[in-house]
Structure formats: C-alpha cells, structure tokens
Write a protein that holds these residues in place. Structure first.
Motif, PDB file in Angstrom:
ATOM      1  N   TRP A   5       0.859  -1.292   0.089  1.00  0.00           N
ATOM      2  CA  TRP A   5      -0.220  -0.126  -0.129  1.00  0.00           C
ATOM      3  C   TRP A   5       0.882   1.414   0.027  1.00  0.00           C
ATOM      4  CZ3 TRP A   5      -4.923  -1.041  -1.285  1.00  0.00           C
ATOM      5  CH2 TRP A   5      -5.242  -2.214  -1.253  1.00  0.00           C
ATOM      6  N   GLY A   6       0.569   2.212  -0.975  1.00  0.00           N
ATOM      7  CA  GLY A   6       1.265   3.422  -0.893  1.00  0.00           C
ATOM      8  C   GLY A   6       2.694   3.288  -1.732  1.00  0.00           C
TER       9      GLY A   6
ATOM     10  N   GLY B 144      -3.974   4.334   0.985  1.00  0.00           N
ATOM     11  CA  GLY B 144      -3.349   4.838  -0.341  1.00  0.00           C
ATOM     12  C   GLY B 144      -3.814   3.695  -1.498  1.00  0.00           C
ATOM     13  N   THR B 145      -2.910   3.586  -2.449  1.00  0.00           N
ATOM     14  CA  THR B 145      -3.225   2.671  -3.761  1.00  0.00           C
ATOM     15  C   THR B 145      -2.058   1.635  -3.804  1.00  0.00           C
ATOM     16  OG1 THR B 145      -4.709   4.290  -4.591  1.00  0.00           O
ATOM     17  CG2 THR B 145      -3.461   2.544  -6.034  1.00  0.00           C
TER      18      THR B 145
ATOM     19  N   ASP C  44      -7.420  -0.113  -4.667  1.00  0.00           N
ATOM     20  CA  ASP C  44      -7.616   0.715  -3.359  1.00  0.00           C
ATOM     21  C   ASP C  44      -8.813   0.024  -2.768  1.00  0.00           C
ATOM     22  OD1 ASP C  44      -9.751   2.830  -4.013  1.00  0.00           O
ATOM     23  OD2 ASP C  44      -8.600   2.785  -5.942  1.00  0.00           O
TER      24      ASP C  44
END
Length: 103
Positions: free
Chosen positions: A43-44, A69-70, A61
């Motif tokens: 993530w992120g 985040g993505t 996401d």
C-alpha cells in the motif's frame, strides 16, 4: 471490505478496465483468503517498472480505508492470491479512460 481495482496498460495503453467488489458478497472462505492477500499488498509504495512496454498494471484501493493509499501491482503480483479479484475484474469490469478524471 469494499475493493476497487483498475487494470491499465496493454497494447492500447489508453483504456482501463475497472470494477468494484465487496468481500461481504463472497463465500466466507473466499472473502477471508482475499482479505488476507490484500493485507500483504504494498500500500502506497511506488510502482515497480513494468517487465515490458505492453504489460498490464493493476491499481487496487479500498474506498472505505483511503489512508492505505493505492497498491500498484504488475501481472505477476495479481496471480498471487488475487485470482478472485482478477476474475471479478474480467467478468464485471467496465471499460473507461486510462486516466482518472481530475476535479
């Protein structure tokens, strides 16, 4: 857990395939397996370079957990524990522009 996934890239490069899935709609075993796989995602983190120019990239996401985040994944990462999500994208995905609209 609501999950949103977009597939970008490929030969055309300017077309995205997007879908949303809620693990509450899955059988319990499938939901648990997918939620565990999601817990392991980067993530992120910045996206790794694609292995070739026409490779697909997946953006995942969680709309209800924006602080994560993505997670940006390549094709190989989508094969590890993410089969349910990839299958849902293929069957229920909606085609749209590769770029997200700006507001």
């Amino acid at each position: 857990m609501r999950i949103r996934v977009r597939r970008l890239g490929g030969i055309a490069g300017n077309i995205a395939l997007a879908a949303e899935l809620d693990t509450a709609d899955l059988p319990a075993d499938d939901a648990t397996r997918l939620e565990e796989a999601l817990g392991e995602l980067p993530w992120g983190a910045p996206a790794a370079p694609p292995p070739h120019p026409d490779a697909f990239r997946y953006e995942v996401d969680l709309p209800d957990e924006p602080e994560r985040g993505t997670a940006v994944l390549g094709e190989a990462e989508m094969e590890r524990g993410m089969e349910l999500l990839r299958g849902h994208l293929k069957t229920h995905g909606v085609v749209g522009p590769a770029r997200r609209p700006t507001t």
